[in-house]
Enzyme design. Structure first.
Site, PDB file in Angstrom:
ATOM      1  N   GLU A 100     -10.469  12.330   7.785  1.00 49.24           N
ATOM      2  CA  GLU A 100     -10.353  13.682   7.231  1.00 49.24           C
ATOM      3  C   GLU A 100     -11.681  14.424   7.298  1.00 49.24           C
ATOM      4  O   GLU A 100     -11.731  15.589   7.686  1.00 49.24           O
ATOM      5  CB  GLU A 100      -9.882  13.600   5.774  1.00 49.24           C
ATOM      6  CG  GLU A 100      -8.479  13.036   5.627  1.00 49.24           C
ATOM      7  CD  GLU A 100      -8.221  12.578   4.207  1.00 49.24           C
ATOM      8  OE1 GLU A 100      -7.806  13.413   3.385  1.00 49.24           O
ATOM      9  OE2 GLU A 100      -8.449  11.387   3.911  1.00 49.24           O
ATOM     10  N   TYR A 133       1.041   5.750  -0.544  1.00 44.02           N
ATOM     11  CA  TYR A 133       0.552   6.918   0.206  1.00 44.02           C
ATOM     12  C   TYR A 133       0.665   8.131  -0.702  1.00 44.02           C
ATOM     13  O   TYR A 133       1.144   9.176  -0.310  1.00 44.02           O
ATOM     14  CB  TYR A 133       1.446   7.056   1.454  1.00 44.02           C
ATOM     15  CG  TYR A 133       0.956   7.965   2.555  1.00 44.02           C
ATOM     16  CD1 TYR A 133      -0.289   7.796   3.137  1.00 44.02           C
ATOM     17  CD2 TYR A 133       1.784   8.973   3.056  1.00 44.02           C
ATOM     18  CE1 TYR A 133      -0.711   8.613   4.173  1.00 44.02           C
ATOM     19  CE2 TYR A 133       1.371   9.798   4.085  1.00 44.02           C
ATOM     20  CZ  TYR A 133       0.126   9.606   4.645  1.00 44.02           C
ATOM     21  OH  TYR A 133      -0.290  10.418   5.685  1.00 44.02           O
ATOM     22  N   ASP A 143       0.841  -1.193   0.000  1.00 36.68           N
ATOM     23  CA  ASP A 143       0.000   0.000   0.000  1.00 36.68           C
ATOM     24  C   ASP A 143       0.880   1.247   0.000  1.00 36.68           C
ATOM     25  O   ASP A 143       1.799   1.361   0.807  1.00 36.68           O
ATOM     26  CB  ASP A 143      -0.923   0.003   1.224  1.00 36.68           C
ATOM     27  CG  ASP A 143      -2.100   0.948   1.052  1.00 36.68           C
ATOM     28  OD1 ASP A 143      -2.420   1.310  -0.101  1.00 36.68           O
ATOM     29  OD2 ASP A 143      -2.708   1.330   2.068  1.00 36.68           O
ATOM     30  N   TYR A 171       1.731   2.872  15.244  1.00 37.09           N
ATOM     31  CA  TYR A 171       2.390   3.094  13.943  1.00 37.09           C
ATOM     32  C   TYR A 171       3.857   3.495  14.018  1.00 37.09           C
ATOM     33  O   TYR A 171       4.583   3.382  13.036  1.00 37.09           O
ATOM     34  CB  TYR A 171       1.589   4.081  13.088  1.00 37.09           C
ATOM     35  CG  TYR A 171       1.912   5.536  13.259  1.00 37.09           C
ATOM     36  CD1 TYR A 171       2.700   6.209  12.317  1.00 37.09           C
ATOM     37  CD2 TYR A 171       1.421   6.249  14.339  1.00 37.09           C
ATOM     38  CE1 TYR A 171       2.977   7.555  12.471  1.00 37.09           C
ATOM     39  CE2 TYR A 171       1.698   7.588  14.493  1.00 37.09           C
ATOM     40  CZ  TYR A 171       2.474   8.244  13.560  1.00 37.09           C
ATOM     41  OH  TYR A 171       2.752   9.575  13.700  1.00 37.09           O
ATOM     42  N   THR A 229      -9.187  -6.025   3.941  1.00 36.64           N
ATOM     43  CA  THR A 229      -9.102  -5.065   2.838  1.00 36.64           C
ATOM     44  C   THR A 229     -10.092  -5.529   1.777  1.00 36.64           C
ATOM     45  O   THR A 229     -10.120  -6.713   1.434  1.00 36.64           O
ATOM     46  CB  THR A 229      -7.672  -5.029   2.242  1.00 36.64           C
ATOM     47  OG1 THR A 229      -6.743  -4.715   3.277  1.00 36.64           O
ATOM     48  CG2 THR A 229      -7.562  -3.998   1.124  1.00 36.64           C
ATOM     49  N   GLU A 244     -10.850   3.747   3.686  1.00 40.17           N
ATOM     50  CA  GLU A 244      -9.949   4.560   2.858  1.00 40.17           C
ATOM     51  C   GLU A 244     -10.252   4.278   1.393  1.00 40.17           C
ATOM     52  O   GLU A 244     -10.228   3.125   0.954  1.00 40.17           O
ATOM     53  CB  GLU A 244      -8.471   4.261   3.167  1.00 40.17           C
ATOM     54  CG  GLU A 244      -8.046   4.769   4.540  1.00 40.17           C
ATOM     55  CD  GLU A 244      -6.536   4.772   4.737  1.00 40.17           C
ATOM     56  OE1 GLU A 244      -5.838   3.989   4.057  1.00 40.17           O
ATOM     57  OE2 GLU A 244      -6.062   5.556   5.588  1.00 40.17           O
ATOM     58  N   HIS A 255      -4.606  13.768   0.974  1.00 41.94           N
ATOM     59  CA  HIS A 255      -4.766  12.904   2.154  1.00 41.94           C
ATOM     60  C   HIS A 255      -3.524  13.014   3.043  1.00 41.94           C
ATOM     61  O   HIS A 255      -3.628  13.162   4.259  1.00 41.94           O
ATOM     62  CB  HIS A 255      -4.985  11.456   1.705  1.00 41.94           C
ATOM     63  CG  HIS A 255      -4.980  10.458   2.827  1.00 41.94           C
ATOM     64  ND1 HIS A 255      -6.043  10.294   3.688  1.00 41.94           N
ATOM     65  CD2 HIS A 255      -4.025   9.573   3.237  1.00 41.94           C
ATOM     66  CE1 HIS A 255      -5.751   9.348   4.572  1.00 41.94           C
ATOM     67  NE2 HIS A 255      -4.539   8.895   4.323  1.00 41.94           N
ATOM     68  N   ARG A 311       1.067  16.940  12.791  1.00 42.34           N
ATOM     69  CA  ARG A 311       2.168  17.927  12.752  1.00 42.34           C
ATOM     70  C   ARG A 311       1.652  19.177  12.041  1.00 42.34           C
ATOM     71  O   ARG A 311       1.925  19.387  10.854  1.00 42.34           O
ATOM     72  CB  ARG A 311       3.375  17.370  11.983  1.00 42.34           C
ATOM     73  CG  ARG A 311       4.013  16.121  12.580  1.00 42.34           C
ATOM     74  CD  ARG A 311       5.083  15.560  11.660  1.00 42.34           C
ATOM     75  NE  ARG A 311       4.543  15.176  10.365  1.00 42.34           N
ATOM     76  CZ  ARG A 311       3.961  14.003  10.111  1.00 42.34           C
ATOM     77  NH1 ARG A 311       3.869  13.095  11.045  1.00 42.34           N
ATOM     78  NH2 ARG A 311       3.480  13.742   8.917  1.00 42.34           N
ATOM     79  N   ASP A 321      -9.154   0.295   2.081  1.00 42.97           N
ATOM     80  CA  ASP A 321      -8.170  -0.071   3.105  1.00 42.97           C
ATOM     81  C   ASP A 321      -8.758   0.267   4.477  1.00 42.97           C
ATOM     82  O   ASP A 321      -8.436   1.284   5.082  1.00 42.97           O
ATOM     83  CB  ASP A 321      -6.873   0.700   2.844  1.00 42.97           C
ATOM     84  CG  ASP A 321      -5.804   0.404   3.879  1.00 42.97           C
ATOM     85  OD1 ASP A 321      -5.862  -0.659   4.512  1.00 42.97           O
ATOM     86  OD2 ASP A 321      -4.899   1.247   4.039  1.00 42.97           O
ATOM     87  N   GLU A 355      -9.249   4.025  -2.209  1.00 42.53           N
ATOM     88  CA  GLU A 355      -7.999   3.874  -2.952  1.00 42.53           C
ATOM     89  C   GLU A 355      -8.282   3.209  -4.297  1.00 42.53           C
ATOM     90  O   GLU A 355      -9.291   2.524  -4.475  1.00 42.53           O
ATOM     91  CB  GLU A 355      -7.000   2.988  -2.185  1.00 42.53           C
ATOM     92  CG  GLU A 355      -6.686   3.484  -0.783  1.00 42.53           C
ATOM     93  CD  GLU A 355      -5.446   2.831  -0.183  1.00 42.53           C
ATOM     94  OE1 GLU A 355      -4.646   2.251  -0.952  1.00 42.53           O
ATOM     95  OE2 GLU A 355      -5.293   2.904   1.047  1.00 42.53           O
ATOM     96  N   ARG A 364      -8.394   3.626  13.401  1.00 43.52           N
ATOM     97  CA  ARG A 364      -7.548   4.795  13.681  1.00 43.52           C
ATOM     98  C   ARG A 364      -7.000   4.793  15.092  1.00 43.52           C
ATOM     99  O   ARG A 364      -5.921   5.351  15.343  1.00 43.52           O
ATOM    100  CB  ARG A 364      -8.347   6.076  13.437  1.00 43.52           C
ATOM    101  CG  ARG A 364      -8.892   6.223  12.037  1.00 43.52           C
ATOM    102  CD  ARG A 364      -7.808   6.203  10.992  1.00 43.52           C
ATOM    103  NE  ARG A 364      -8.354   6.415   9.644  1.00 43.52           N
ATOM    104  CZ  ARG A 364      -7.646   6.261   8.538  1.00 43.52           C
ATOM    105  NH1 ARG A 364      -6.375   5.865   8.600  1.00 43.52           N
ATOM    106  NH2 ARG A 364      -8.195   6.470   7.358  1.00 43.52           N
ATOM    107  N   LYS A 394      -4.493  -2.038  10.053  1.00 44.87           N
ATOM    108  CA  LYS A 394      -4.802  -2.067   8.626  1.00 44.87           C
ATOM    109  C   LYS A 394      -5.026  -3.473   8.083  1.00 44.87           C
ATOM    110  O   LYS A 394      -5.639  -3.629   7.023  1.00 44.87           O
ATOM    111  CB  LYS A 394      -3.629  -1.451   7.839  1.00 44.87           C
ATOM    112  CG  LYS A 394      -3.331   0.002   8.187  1.00 44.87           C
ATOM    113  CD  LYS A 394      -4.270   0.933   7.463  1.00 44.87           C
ATOM    114  CE  LYS A 394      -3.797   2.371   7.556  1.00 44.87           C
ATOM    115  NZ  LYS A 394      -4.605   3.232   6.707  1.00 44.87           N
TER     116      LYS A 394
HETATM  117 CA    CA Z   1      -4.100   3.074   2.933  1.00 41.78          CA
END
Ligand code: CA
Length: 432
Positions: free
Chosen positions: A378, A133, A131, A248, A261, A203, A138, A147, A237, A205, A241, A257
């Site tokens: 999001e 990114y 997978d 992570y 899927t 997610e 996103h 951050r 995906d 994708e 959270r 994750k």
């Molecule tokens: Ca993903």
């Protein structure tokens, strides 16, 4: 870069003798996606979607090119997709002719099955799943939650970020997803606990199916990457959270994750998407020029896809009340910072072998604004800003009974639009 060729199979004037195929929102004769289906006899085998029907390829083997028929004898598409793109094109042209020319009807019609009476399976035996990114908005949205002043890490614009996922838990559309249990530590908790995820998310994708691939120790030059991209699907995906935030660092996603899927079962081929190739959006001023092994002018000129992506949600209460699913987001697939050729070339750039039937995910594809965000993380701004469903229910993350559906449609001026079918699954409660 040898991008797929536009030929007579894409002609918008082509029509099929199969009832309901012309004007079908997903599977007109210009699409011809491959899948693995079974009917009442329970035997999984290769088929092609045409309108609301499935053409049983084994049942019409005598009408297909001799060199390709042996690849259609099994219960996966790996052997077919191991063939060079030229062979796939030969098969596509033959299938198109069979379904367009009415003189073939007596020989072909008995091999057509109603899709509603068939079960669709995973199209490939998936050896490996990776997978990425590459959804730039996103990455910005999620990075900003962690951050605020520095959402993208310095490597993002130099290297397509990815991690190795898990192939064993990939399921086709329609298989419910069980809410996972796992370890999480809310910010205000002293110690972690184990339990059902309270922040289950989807997610949006694109999935990329690998074709012939490369040998261990060899690379796939970016100019040849298109030869190894056999087709595409939708990919959800599913993500916990709360587990993700705790686990992570430092190695990346793991149990947040890999519990499930979902993929859409039809492989929309690179050939079918040839008319929907479009330019990769230019990099913003000031962004670094990628290293030469990740750059190809032809790929930049035509390596992106003119696809509209959509996410829909239907809660159990909406279903019970007969309410249609609500669109949560909609946006174009061009919101990717790297092209699929770049991620394929990058994946093999160290000599890692990609094999037929391997699956790559692009990463969540979000548009710049909330109506195009590809995850609830999001849309709800990390769970702080819930959305209201037409039923009056509120959602920060997914509730048991929620059905999430992904859709994709390829459109281009003067072309017959083609769709991916659906990637849908309903959330079931965590197991006791
Ligand atoms: Ca993903």
């Amino acid at each position: 870069m040898s991008l797929p060729i536009i030929d007579e199979t894409h002609d918008p004037a082509r029509t099929s003798w199969v009832a309901g195929a012309d004007g079908h929102p997903h599977f007109p004769v210009q699409n011809l996606p491959y899948g693995i289906f079974s009917d009442s006899d329970g035997r999984p085998r290769p088929g092609v979607a045409i309108g609301d029907r499935i053409l049983d390829l084994q049942a019409v083997a005598a009408l297909l090119p001799d060199a390709i028929v042996p690849t259609l004898s099994g219960s996966t598409l790996n052997a077919l997709f191991a063939l060079p793109a030229a062979d796939r094109r030969t098969l596509r042209r033959r299938l198109s002719a069979l379904l367009v020319d009415p003189t073939n009807r007596p020989a072909v019609a008995p091999a057509l099955l109603p899709a509603s009476a068939c079960t669709l399976h995973l199209p490939m035996a998936i050896g490996d799943y990776t997978d990425f990114y590459v959804g730039i908005h996103h990455a910005n949205n999620v990075g900003r939650q962690f951050r605020p002043d520095n959402p993208l890490l310095p490597n993002y614009k130099w290297v397509p970020i990815g991690y190795h996922g898990r192939a064993s838990s990939i399921r086709p559309s329609g298989v419910p997803v069980v809410r996972p249990r796992g370890q999480r530590k809310p910010p205000d908790a002293e110690v972690p606990s184990y339990g059902a995820s309270e922040r289950l998310d989807y997610e949006l994708e694109l999935g990329v199916w690998i074709g012939p691939g490369n040998r261990l120790g060899e690379t796939i030059p970016i100019g040849a990457a298109a030869d190894h991209i056999a087709g595409f699907c939708l990919l959800n995906d599913w993500s916990a959270r709360d587990f993700q935030a705790w686990e992570y660092q430092p190695l990346g996603p793991f149990l947040a994750k890999n519990f499930h899927t979902s993929v859409s079962p039809w492989v929309v081929t690179a050939e079918a998407l040839a008319p929907f190739r479009t330019a990769q959006p230019p990099r913003p001023d000031g962004d670094p020029q990628p290293l030469p092994h990740l750059w190809d002018d032809a790929d930049q000129a035509g390596g992106a896809l003119a696809l509209e992506l959509e996410v829909l949600l239907q809660s159990a209460a909406m279903r019970d009340a007969g309410m249609a699913p609500v669109t949560l987001s909609r946006g174009p697939a061009t919101n990717m910072y790297w092209t699929v050729a770049q991620i394929v070339a990058h994946h093999a750039s160290n000599g890692c072998d990609l094999r037929p039937g391997d699956l790559l995910g692009t990463g969540t594809i979000s548009a710049p604004t909330r109506d195009g965000f590809g995850s609830l993380l999001e849309i709800s701004r990390g769970g702080t800003d819930p959305i209201e469903l037409p039923s009056g229910e509120m959602r920060r993350f997914l509730a048991d009974g929620d059905a999430v559906t992904l859709r994709a449609t390829a459109r281009a001026p003067g072309r017959v639009a083609i769709g991916f079918g659906e990637c849908t699954a309903t959330v079931l409660p965590a197991r006791a």
